[in-house]
Enzyme design. Structure first.
Site, PDB file in Angstrom:
ATOM      1  N   MET A  83     -54.680   1.370 -13.892  1.00 22.45           N
ATOM      2  CA  MET A  83     -54.043   2.557 -13.324  1.00 22.45           C
ATOM      3  C   MET A  83     -53.994   2.446 -11.807  1.00 22.45           C
ATOM      4  O   MET A  83     -55.030   2.266 -11.155  1.00 22.45           O
ATOM      5  CB  MET A  83     -54.824   3.811 -13.732  1.00 22.45           C
ATOM      6  CG  MET A  83     -54.562   4.242 -15.160  1.00 22.45           C
ATOM      7  SD  MET A  83     -55.473   5.744 -15.585  1.00 22.45           S
ATOM      8  CE  MET A  83     -57.111   5.082 -15.865  1.00 22.45           C
ATOM      9  N   ALA A  84     -52.771   2.579 -11.282  1.00 15.21           N
ATOM     10  CA  ALA A  84     -52.579   2.504  -9.838  1.00 15.21           C
ATOM     11  C   ALA A  84     -53.373   3.613  -9.153  1.00 15.21           C
ATOM     12  O   ALA A  84     -53.386   4.755  -9.602  1.00 15.21           O
ATOM     13  CB  ALA A  84     -51.097   2.651  -9.520  1.00 15.21           C
TER      14      ALA A  84
ATOM     15  N   LYS B  35     -46.079  -5.225 -20.094  1.00 19.39           N
ATOM     16  CA  LYS B  35     -46.250  -3.815 -20.509  1.00 19.39           C
ATOM     17  C   LYS B  35     -44.880  -3.151 -20.504  1.00 19.39           C
ATOM     18  O   LYS B  35     -44.161  -3.209 -19.502  1.00 19.39           O
ATOM     19  CB  LYS B  35     -47.178  -3.121 -19.506  1.00 19.39           C
ATOM     20  CG  LYS B  35     -47.183  -1.593 -19.574  1.00 19.39           C
ATOM     21  CD  LYS B  35     -48.410  -1.071 -20.290  1.00 19.39           C
ATOM     22  CE  LYS B  35     -48.488   0.441 -20.309  1.00 19.39           C
ATOM     23  NZ  LYS B  35     -49.066   1.018 -19.138  1.00 19.39           N
TER      24      LYS B  35
ATOM     25  N   CYS C 114     -43.588   1.260 -15.485  1.00 23.79           N
ATOM     26  CA  CYS C 114     -43.871   2.311 -14.497  1.00 23.79           C
ATOM     27  C   CYS C 114     -42.649   3.227 -14.322  1.00 23.79           C
ATOM     28  O   CYS C 114     -41.555   2.750 -14.043  1.00 23.79           O
ATOM     29  CB  CYS C 114     -44.262   1.685 -13.165  1.00 23.79           C
ATOM     30  SG  CYS C 114     -44.615   2.940 -11.920  1.00 23.79           S
TER      31      CYS C 114
ATOM     32  N   GLY D  63     -51.003   5.342 -24.968  1.00 25.73           N
ATOM     33  CA  GLY D  63     -50.466   6.702 -25.017  1.00 25.73           C
ATOM     34  C   GLY D  63     -51.410   7.653 -25.713  1.00 25.73           C
ATOM     35  O   GLY D  63     -51.773   7.435 -26.871  1.00 25.73           O
ATOM     36  N   ASP D  64     -51.826   8.695 -24.989  1.00 26.61           N
ATOM     37  CA  ASP D  64     -52.733   9.719 -25.524  1.00 26.61           C
ATOM     38  C   ASP D  64     -54.027   9.133 -26.101  1.00 26.61           C
ATOM     39  O   ASP D  64     -54.552   9.662 -27.083  1.00 26.61           O
ATOM     40  CB  ASP D  64     -52.034  10.567 -26.603  1.00 26.61           C
ATOM     41  CG  ASP D  64     -51.014  11.524 -25.992  1.00 26.61           C
ATOM     42  OD1 ASP D  64     -51.005  11.669 -24.756  1.00 26.61           O
ATOM     43  OD2 ASP D  64     -50.227  12.112 -26.761  1.00 26.61           O
TER      44      ASP D  64
ATOM     45  N   ARG E 179     -55.837   7.574 -19.041  1.00 28.92           N
ATOM     46  CA  ARG E 179     -56.299   8.869 -18.513  1.00 28.92           C
ATOM     47  C   ARG E 179     -57.576   9.358 -19.178  1.00 28.92           C
ATOM     48  O   ARG E 179     -58.336  10.117 -18.581  1.00 28.92           O
ATOM     49  CB  ARG E 179     -55.185   9.910 -18.670  1.00 28.92           C
ATOM     50  CG  ARG E 179     -54.028   9.661 -17.719  1.00 28.92           C
ATOM     51  CD  ARG E 179     -52.899  10.622 -17.970  1.00 28.92           C
ATOM     52  NE  ARG E 179     -52.354  10.448 -19.317  1.00 28.92           N
ATOM     53  CZ  ARG E 179     -51.388  11.176 -19.824  1.00 28.92           C
ATOM     54  NH1 ARG E 179     -50.855  12.141 -19.103  1.00 28.92           N
ATOM     55  NH2 ARG E 179     -50.927  10.954 -21.044  1.00 28.92           N
TER      56      ARG E 179
HETATM   57  C1  LIG Z   1     -52.484   7.701 -12.339  1.00 27.77           C
HETATM   58  C2  LIG Z   1     -51.941   6.694 -13.297  1.00 27.77           C
HETATM   59  C3  LIG Z   1     -51.696   5.400 -12.862  1.00 27.77           C
HETATM   60  C4  LIG Z   1     -51.180   4.459 -13.743  1.00 27.77           C
HETATM   61  N1  LIG Z   1     -50.956   3.194 -13.302  1.00 27.77           N
HETATM   62  C5  LIG Z   1     -50.542   2.251 -14.155  1.00 27.77           C
HETATM   63  C6  LIG Z   1     -50.383   0.899 -13.741  1.00 27.77           C
HETATM   64  O1  LIG Z   1     -50.639   0.560 -12.582  1.00 27.77           O
HETATM   65  N2  LIG Z   1     -49.942   0.009 -14.657  1.00 27.77           N
HETATM   66  C7  LIG Z   1     -49.683   0.353 -15.949  1.00 27.77           C
HETATM   67  O2  LIG Z   1     -49.303  -0.498 -16.748  1.00 27.77           O
HETATM   68  N3  LIG Z   1     -49.812   1.613 -16.366  1.00 27.77           N
HETATM   69  C8  LIG Z   1     -50.247   2.560 -15.506  1.00 27.77           C
HETATM   70  N4  LIG Z   1     -50.407   3.852 -15.949  1.00 27.77           N
HETATM   71  C9  LIG Z   1     -50.073   4.182 -17.350  1.00 27.77           C
HETATM   72  C10 LIG Z   1     -51.273   4.051 -18.270  1.00 27.77           C
HETATM   73  O3  LIG Z   1     -51.707   2.717 -18.317  1.00 27.77           O
HETATM   74  C11 LIG Z   1     -50.935   4.513 -19.692  1.00 27.77           C
HETATM   75  O4  LIG Z   1     -49.954   3.668 -20.222  1.00 27.77           O
HETATM   76  C12 LIG Z   1     -50.445   5.939 -19.754  1.00 27.77           C
HETATM   77  O5  LIG Z   1     -51.239   6.786 -18.940  1.00 27.77           O
HETATM   78  C13 LIG Z   1     -50.461   6.458 -21.193  1.00 27.77           C
HETATM   79  O6  LIG Z   1     -51.752   6.419 -21.730  1.00 27.77           O
HETATM   80  P1  LIG Z   1     -52.670   7.759 -21.814  1.00 27.77           P
HETATM   81  O7  LIG Z   1     -51.767   8.842 -22.376  1.00 27.77           O
HETATM   82  O8  LIG Z   1     -53.774   7.371 -22.755  1.00 27.77           O
HETATM   83  O9  LIG Z   1     -53.124   8.061 -20.428  1.00 27.77           O
HETATM   84  C14 LIG Z   1     -50.906   4.805 -15.080  1.00 27.77           C
HETATM   85  C15 LIG Z   1     -51.174   6.105 -15.510  1.00 27.77           C
HETATM   86  C16 LIG Z   1     -51.688   7.038 -14.650  1.00 27.77           C
HETATM   87  C17 LIG Z   1     -51.956   8.436 -15.145  1.00 27.77           C
END
Ligand SMILES: Cc1cc2nc3c(=O)[nH]c(=O)nc-3n(C[C@H](O)[C@H](O)[C@H](O)COP(=O)(O)O)c2cc1C
Length: 327
Positions: free
Chosen positions: A1-2, A123, A84, A185-186, A209
């Protein structure tokens, strides 16, 4: 996560069971220019393995140069970000906008596979928007380009991070490929992570997250998958101890001032769900020094969760600025 999965964050999550971590995504061009910030983003240490680097790029030349620069880091895999959704990234033809240019994406992946010294991964998302859900086609093309593994986030670019994840699209991708598929996702609780495995047949789940303020999710999920039970939430004392460790790592990595300022958001995530914590969170956002932050962490020891019943019940989760889900 960035902006999140820096070295301190990775060391904390690894200590609680994270088995494979990724750096924050980093632009191939900034790697070539080797700014101080980029060097820090790429930095790692012995225990921080296995570790993937993720590149943001839309031209083969920068890609090749970036791969040369990072070769000595010996990352476990190198990933290309075609997921992204951030406007300033997609406007430049990077991230999820590569889903609209399958040929270009394939060329980039072929170049990576040829030049990288380690396995290449990618990704992707379900598609660009509801009219263009092309994850399966993109996944097949990526496999054809020689990638070793693919992660798919089951939302379109248009959805951003809102709305429920689409398990069907992930299942379709998984059943269409021979290479391993990581689902995203989720993945917010052990129960939802199990659901992801059950519904999609994926090989692994990426936790994003769900780890914000809750690095215990890795340990809890492993236990849940193995035994069907979830340990109680950590007590405020354990959370405070982990915050102290995280703050120390942050200050060691960034210096005291920057490390403390960057810890402010982490503090609010760690205490999410605590009863009547608002004032402490506001104080955290005003903290300037490590000492001030430590005194707030110590105060947090006196708090408890609003919902005591179960580790992940009643857990309010903001999935976007506009939408909050109560699990
Ligand atoms: C703040 C933030 C930064 C993220 N940065 C990246 C990233 O740098 N590279 C990436 O592949 N996904 C990034 N994601 C996406 C997550 O890896 C993930 O695919 C997305 O949040 C869905 O999963 P979740 O619903 O379980 O959070 C980021 C998500 C968030 C919320």
């Amino acid at each position: 996560m960035a902006g999140i999965t820096d070295l301190p964050f990775r060391l904390i999550t690894r200590s609680l069971g994270c088995e494979f971590a990724f750096l924050e995504m980093v632009s191939a061009r900034s790697i070539v220019h080797e700014s101080r910030r980029t060097r820090r983003m790429l930095s790692s240490e012995g225990d921080d393995r296995p570790l993937g680097a993720q590149l943001l790029c839309n031209d083969p030349e920068s890609l090749v140069s970036a791969l040369d620069v990072i070769r000595p880091h010996d990352f476990t895999v190198i990933d290309l970000n075609a997921a992204c959704p951030v406007e300033k990234i997609t406007r430049k033809g990077k991230g999820a906008s590569l889903l609209k240019e399958p040929k270009k994406l394939k060329t980039l992946l072929e170049v990576m596979v040829r030049h990288a010294a380690v396995p290449v991964t990618v990704k992707i998302r379900a598609g660009w928007d509801s009219d263009s859900r092309n994850a399966r086609d993109i996944a097949l093309l990526a496999e054809d380009a020689g990638v070793s593994c693919l992660t798919v986030h089951g939302r379109t670019k248009e959805q951003g991070y809102a709305g429920r994840v689409d398990y069907d699209v992930i299942r379709t991708v998984k059943h269409s490929l021979a290479i391993p598929v990581i689902a995203s996702g989720d993945a917010l609780t052990p129960q939802l992570i199990k659901k992801m495995f059950d519904e999609t047949g994926c090989d692994a789940v990426a936790i994003a997250r769900g780890s914000l303020g809750n690095p215990w999710i890795f340990r809890d999920t492993a236990l849940y998958l193995e035994t069907g039970t979830i340990p109680d939430r950590p007590l405020a004392d354990e959370i405070a101890d982990t915050m102290r460790r995280h703050l120390d790592l942050n200050c060691g990595f960034y210096g005291e001032m920057k490390g403390t300022v960057l810890f402010r958001k982490l503090f609010t995530w760690y205490v999410k769900g605590f009863h009547e914590i608002r004032q402490l969170k506001e104080d955290a956002f005003r903290s300037q020094t490590k000492e001030q932050m430590i005194s707030l962490i110590e105060k947090a020891r006196g708090y408890s969760f609003r919902h005591a019943e179960g580790a992940y019940e009643g857990y309010a989760f903001s999935v976007s600025r506009r939408e909050t889900v109560v699990l």
